[in-house]
Scaffold this active site. Structure first.
Site, PDB file in Angstrom:
ATOM      1  N   ASP A   1      -8.322 -11.174  -7.609  1.00  0.00           N
ATOM      2  CA  ASP A   1      -7.484 -11.352  -8.785  1.00  0.00           C
ATOM      3  C   ASP A   1      -7.930 -10.383  -9.877  1.00  0.00           C
ATOM      4  OD1 ASP A   1      -6.323 -12.230 -11.192  1.00  0.00           O
ATOM      5  OD2 ASP A   1      -6.387 -14.328 -10.589  1.00  0.00           O
TER       6      ASP A   1
ATOM      7  N   GLY B   1       0.765  -1.247   0.000  1.00  0.00           N
ATOM      8  CA  GLY B   1       0.000   0.000   0.000  1.00  0.00           C
ATOM      9  C   GLY B   1       0.793   1.294   0.000  1.00  0.00           C
TER      10      GLY B   1
ATOM     11  N   TRP C   1       2.094   2.954  -2.604  1.00  0.00           N
ATOM     12  CA  TRP C   1       1.620   3.860  -3.661  1.00  0.00           C
ATOM     13  C   TRP C   1       0.234   4.398  -3.298  1.00  0.00           C
ATOM     14  CZ3 TRP C   1       3.123   3.134  -9.462  1.00  0.00           C
ATOM     15  CH2 TRP C   1       4.520   3.118  -9.572  1.00  0.00           C
TER      16      TRP C   1
ATOM     17  N   LYS D   1       5.152  -0.684 -13.881  1.00  0.00           N
ATOM     18  CA  LYS D   1       6.505  -1.234 -13.714  1.00  0.00           C
ATOM     19  C   LYS D   1       6.714  -2.391 -14.687  1.00  0.00           C
ATOM     20  CE  LYS D   1       7.597  -3.565  -9.854  1.00  0.00           C
ATOM     21  NZ  LYS D   1       7.903  -3.474  -8.426  1.00  0.00           N
TER      22      LYS D   1
ATOM     23  N   ASP E   1       2.331  -0.976  -9.830  1.00  0.00           N
ATOM     24  CA  ASP E   1       3.691  -1.290  -9.380  1.00  0.00           C
ATOM     25  C   ASP E   1       3.796  -2.785  -9.071  1.00  0.00           C
ATOM     26  OD1 ASP E   1       6.335  -0.447  -8.756  1.00  0.00           O
ATOM     27  OD2 ASP E   1       5.884  -0.559  -6.622  1.00  0.00           O
TER      28      ASP E   1
END
Length: 197
Positions: free
Chosen positions: A91, A52, A54, A153, A113
């Protein structure tokens, strides 16, 4: 020889002292300082958000305005909270989760990320990373407002250019960027999409 990942470095110590769950927060901070992605009163989607950091940075940057929707298989750290935070556990490829996220959108910014569970085999790990990037691009394509921005990312390998090409069809500008806070030995970098067409 010790692995540098075992020792808390400057960025890890700074993160803990400033109340963030992980050092990755400074990568987003640097990306935002360079590209001006986070706007107050906007809706932001954080994919693969746990623990958590970000999400916390987004909540602080938006100063209680707008909305942050975070999704991960794992729960967020206990201290990650905000009145304008919506957390969806599950998911990201699951249709029910996709529908839940879609109902919270559309978004001005999508960030991701997420990293795959790494095996130590660079070929396997980069392939898994690429799968996550493609999923994040799909979310950006389907849930970003026109003019919206995107950051994801990726583990560096030969396919980065291919991913950027697909992003250039979606965004006015698409480029790679490696923040200073990335570990020097890390082969991760970030792809930035600005101004969804």
């Amino acid at each position: 020889m010790g692995n540098s990942y075992e020792k808390p470095d400057f960025w890890s110590r700074k993160a803990f002292s400033e109340g963030y769950p992980a050092r990755s927060v400074y990568k987003l901070k640097e990306i935002d300082e360079k590209f001006g992605m986070i706007k107050k009163n906007s809706s932001v989607l954080d994919l693969g958000a746990a623990p958590g950091s970000w999400t916390t940075f987004l909540l602080r940057a938006m100063e209680g305005s707008g909305k942050v929707v975070s999704c991960d298989l794992n729960p967020l750290a206990k201290n990650v909270k905000g009145d304008n935070l919506v957390f969806i556990q599950g998911d990201l490829n699951d249709k029910a989760i996709v529908d839940k996220i879609r109902s919270e959108g559309p978004f001005e910014l999508v960030v991701c990320d997420a990293a795959p569970l790494t095996t130590g085999n660079r070929i396997v790990d980069t392939a898994r990373s690429q799968g996550l990037v493609k999923m994040a691009i799909w979310y950006a394509q389907t849930m970003l407002k026109t003019g919206g921005n995107f950051v994801v990312k990726v583990f560096q390998n030969g396919d980065q250019q291919m991913l950027l090409r697909s992003m250039r069809e979606l965004f006015t500008t698409a480029k790679g960027f490696k923040p200073v806070a990335c570990r020097s030995e890390s082969f991760e970098t970030y792809l930035i999409g600005l101004g969804k067409k």
